[in-house]
Motif scaffolding. Structure first.
Motif, PDB file in Angstrom:
ATOM      1  N   SER B  96      16.857 -10.983 -22.105  1.00 18.22           N
ATOM      2  CA  SER B  96      16.693 -11.859 -22.945  1.00 18.22           C
ATOM      3  C   SER B  96      15.747 -12.992 -22.714  1.00 18.22           C
ATOM      4  O   SER B  96      15.593 -13.274 -22.960  1.00 18.22           O
ATOM      5  N   ILE B  99      11.094 -12.405 -21.624  1.00 22.43           N
ATOM      6  CA  ILE B  99      10.130 -12.570 -21.635  1.00 22.43           C
ATOM      7  C   ILE B  99       9.477 -14.346 -20.758  1.00 22.43           C
ATOM      8  O   ILE B  99       8.787 -14.738 -20.862  1.00 22.43           O
ATOM      9  N   PRO B 100      10.696 -14.911 -21.563  1.00 20.88           N
ATOM     10  CA  PRO B 100      10.425 -17.232 -21.527  1.00 20.88           C
ATOM     11  C   PRO B 100      10.112 -16.589 -19.737  1.00 20.88           C
ATOM     12  O   PRO B 100       9.197 -17.403 -18.903  1.00 20.88           O
ATOM     13  N   ARG B 120       5.969  -9.432 -30.485  1.00 14.51           N
ATOM     14  CA  ARG B 120       5.647  -9.399 -28.665  1.00 14.51           C
ATOM     15  C   ARG B 120       4.027  -9.772 -29.096  1.00 14.51           C
ATOM     16  O   ARG B 120       4.262 -10.444 -27.768  1.00 14.51           O
ATOM     17  N   SER B 160      21.885  -7.295 -28.010  1.00 19.52           N
ATOM     18  CA  SER B 160      21.707  -7.652 -27.858  1.00 19.52           C
ATOM     19  C   SER B 160      20.648  -8.486 -27.392  1.00 19.52           C
ATOM     20  O   SER B 160      20.333  -8.140 -26.066  1.00 19.52           O
ATOM     21  N   GLY B 161      19.052  -8.987 -28.149  1.00 21.41           N
ATOM     22  CA  GLY B 161      18.098  -9.404 -27.672  1.00 21.41           C
ATOM     23  C   GLY B 161      17.166  -8.044 -27.761  1.00 21.41           C
ATOM     24  O   GLY B 161      16.111  -8.087 -27.230  1.00 21.41           O
ATOM     25  N   VAL B 165      18.525  -4.177 -33.045  1.00 20.41           N
ATOM     26  CA  VAL B 165      19.205  -5.332 -33.458  1.00 20.41           C
ATOM     27  C   VAL B 165      18.967  -5.776 -34.583  1.00 20.41           C
ATOM     28  O   VAL B 165      19.554  -5.540 -36.290  1.00 20.41           O
ATOM     29  N   ILE B 182      28.789  -4.658 -33.538  1.00 24.58           N
ATOM     30  CA  ILE B 182      29.356  -5.982 -32.603  1.00 24.58           C
ATOM     31  C   ILE B 182      28.162  -5.718 -31.220  1.00 24.58           C
ATOM     32  O   ILE B 182      27.580  -4.878 -31.023  1.00 24.58           O
ATOM     33  N   TYR B 183      27.744  -6.723 -30.717  1.00 26.08           N
ATOM     34  CA  TYR B 183      26.717  -6.722 -29.941  1.00 26.08           C
ATOM     35  C   TYR B 183      27.311  -7.183 -28.635  1.00 26.08           C
ATOM     36  O   TYR B 183      28.598  -7.912 -28.024  1.00 26.08           O
ATOM     37  N   LYS B 185      25.946  -7.247 -24.755  1.00 26.38           N
ATOM     38  CA  LYS B 185      25.064  -8.012 -23.800  1.00 26.38           C
ATOM     39  C   LYS B 185      24.025  -7.488 -23.026  1.00 26.38           C
ATOM     40  O   LYS B 185      22.466  -8.028 -22.546  1.00 26.38           O
TER      41      LYS B 185
END
Lengths: 240, 302
Positions: B96, B99-100, B120, B160-161, B165, B182-183, B185
């Protein structure tokens, strides 16, 4: 700038504002159920910890220390991953459950029990701040211990702790964000998802910030109104 | 005499050419290279559980296929900037935040298991593809699931991320499938859900599934479905619009691929025992990856 919220996450999926709104729904539902659990159990434990029976006091204290001293994220992990792994009966139960329901129930129970420890501490200190004379007055009138709590101590104690209870309520709403760690699709989960899919983190987290502030402030205002309504003239906030 | 003078012309032109190259090399630094030169350090990101690309060994040190490749890039940067004592920092990232963190300058180069996708590329740039994967599902052999279609009415986990997904959501819509998801992390958590029989399958990149299986308590209990939801290239991620740095990354990788050194790194991580448990992933090179090594490119997945 706002058109992103009216775009779809991917073909056939709801628009982003709808995704965030559904996340908000889960956040509010989780916070509401957890608050009921926390308030009920917290009041009970808080009362127990001010009673004469030392055993009950010790049990109450042990509960508070256990739940207050473990990080919330760890508690989520334990409830969701460890507990079903330890007990086959629990595992069977959660496997039969709809996965979303299971996440929701886990989040409510985990947040409820965690916040109960904190509310119990406030209830205990609220009762403790009332002078011993009030309790004695109750007994002198021939009230039992239960009646003294119900009619003399608790009505004052709850009024006294409204300000810390307000911040606890706001904390609870914000703490629901940690439920993302078990995959509950609440507001923070949706925010992350939006950021990860569109890479527009500024938009996603900007929106989440505004929404969280709005709901926490609303809770604050509601509690403020309650505080005014129930104020006893001449006592703390009822002074005016 | 004539011959000699021809030779001297050649020598002269060679000197001129090298002088020109030298001048080009001394052009002003921009972007990441400028930042590295000024700060005297480069920050490379790693993952904590992306086996065997980028993960932590017993001493909490980042190791893996991508980490080896990144170290080669770092060596090239040191040579280019003539900074042999360049300090190299390793920063853990997740699916997650990678990238930031790249965009805000916390990390300069991401070497993990990052899919190079056209979507992306609007945000970041990618170097030459160093791996190609299939998105599929891991299941328990005892579950009786042999194809994605068998997952009807069951629950699956995914991380997730990740690009899985969106892919899986798309798959759920195309089939008349009733699959709940279900995800987790991270990959370890998603796999834990499968290991604990909480879900019937874990949908993810095949090689990451192989990594999780190899490190599980009983690797023989699991298998990977042969179907593929999508084929995706992995590449090193860097900031957009940074031609100087991208050139170093690309030429380093292309060099490794041409010289055959890349195959050696591949063998080290995918077909030999690897830490921490000395498990062999037994993941031979796919035809798609061989093609990517023959023709180095940075094309993203649609």
């Amino acid at each position: 700038m706002f058109d992103l919220f009216f775009q779809s996450s991917s073909e056939g999926e709801p628009l982003w504002w709808q995704m965030l709104a559904s996340g908000l729904g889960w956040t509010l539902a989780t916070a509401a159920v957890a608050w009921v659990i926390a308030f009920t159990l917290g009041s009970f434990l808080g009362v127990v910890r001010t009673m004469k029976n030392q055993w009950l006091v010790n049990i109450g204290n042990a509960y508070v220390e256990l739940f207050r001293n473990i990080p919330l994220l760890v508690q989520f992990f334990v409830w969701y991953f460890v507990l079903p792994g330890l007990f086959p009966a629990v595992k069977k139960m959660v496997n039969d459950m709809d996965p979303t329901t299971h996440q929701f129930v886990t989040a409510c129970v985990c947040l409820g029990l965690f916040t109960a420890a904190r509310i119990s501490e406030q209830v205990r200190s609220g009762i403790g701040s009332i002078s011993q004379g009030q309790r004695n007055a109750g007994y002198a009138l021939g009230l039992t211990e239960a009646q003294t709590y119900r009619h003399v101590l608790l009505p004052m104690a709850y009024r006294i702790i409204i300000p810390p209870l307000t911040s606890e309520t706001m904390n609870l709403i914000k703490n629901t964000a940690t439920a993302y760690s078990i995959g509950l699709v609440e507001l923070f989960f949706r925010t992350r998802e939006m950021g990860e899919t569109t890479f527009q983190y500024f938009h996603a987290f900007g929106a989440a910030t505004v929404i969280y502030i709005t709901i926490a402030m609303t809770a604050n205002i509601i509690m403020g109104i309650i505080e005014k309504r129930v104020a006893v003239p001449g006592y703390i906030s009822g002074a005016k | 005499m004539f011959k000699i003078s021809k030779l001297s012309i050649l020598i002269a032109s060679a000197i001129t050419a090298s002088a020109l190259v030298g001048a080009a090399g001394a052009q002003e630094l921009t972007g990441t290279l400028k930042k590295i030169k000024e700060t005297g350090s480069i920050t490379v990101s790693h993952r904590e559980a992306s086996i065997p690309f980028s993960y932590l060994d017993d001493n909490q040190k980042p190791i893996g296929y991508s980490v080896d490749i990144c170290n080669k890039v770092v060596d090239a940067v040191k040579a280019e900037l003539k900074m042999p004592n360049l300090s190299v920092k390793f920063q853990p990232v997740t699916s997650s935040n990678r990238i930031p963190l790249l965009q805000n300058g916390t990390i300069d180069l991401e070497c993990g298991s990052t899919t190079n996708s056209v979507e992306r590329q609007k945000q970041v740039a990618f170097g030459n593809t160093y791996f190609v994967i299939n998105v599929t599902a891991a299941v328990k052999k005892s579950s009786g699931v042999n194809a994605l279609a068998d997952l009807n009415g069951k629950t699956v986990s995914t991380t997730s991320g990740t690009t899985s997904v969106a892919l899986f959501k798309k798959y759920k819509r195309t089939e008349t499938a009733d699959i709940k998801s279900i995800y987790g992390k991270d990959h370890a958590e998603s796999f834990l859900l499968l290991a604990d029989d909480r879900v019937a399958a874990f949908v993810m990149d095949d090689v990451l599934l192989a990594g999780q299986i190899a490190n599980s308590r009983s690797p023989a209990d699991y298998k990977i479905l042969p179907e593929s939801l999508n084929t995706e290239p992995y590449g090193p991620m860097l900031r957009k619009d940074d031609p100087q740095f991208k050139k170093i990354v690309d030429s380093t990788l292309a060099g490794l691929m041409k010289s055959g050194e890349m195959e050696k790194i591949y063998t080290k991580w995918f077909t030999s025992p690897i830490p921490p448990k000395n498990v062999n992933l037994n993941f031979p090179m796919s035809p798609a990856l061989k093609a990517a090594f023959t023709n180095p490119n940075d094309k993203g997945a649609e």
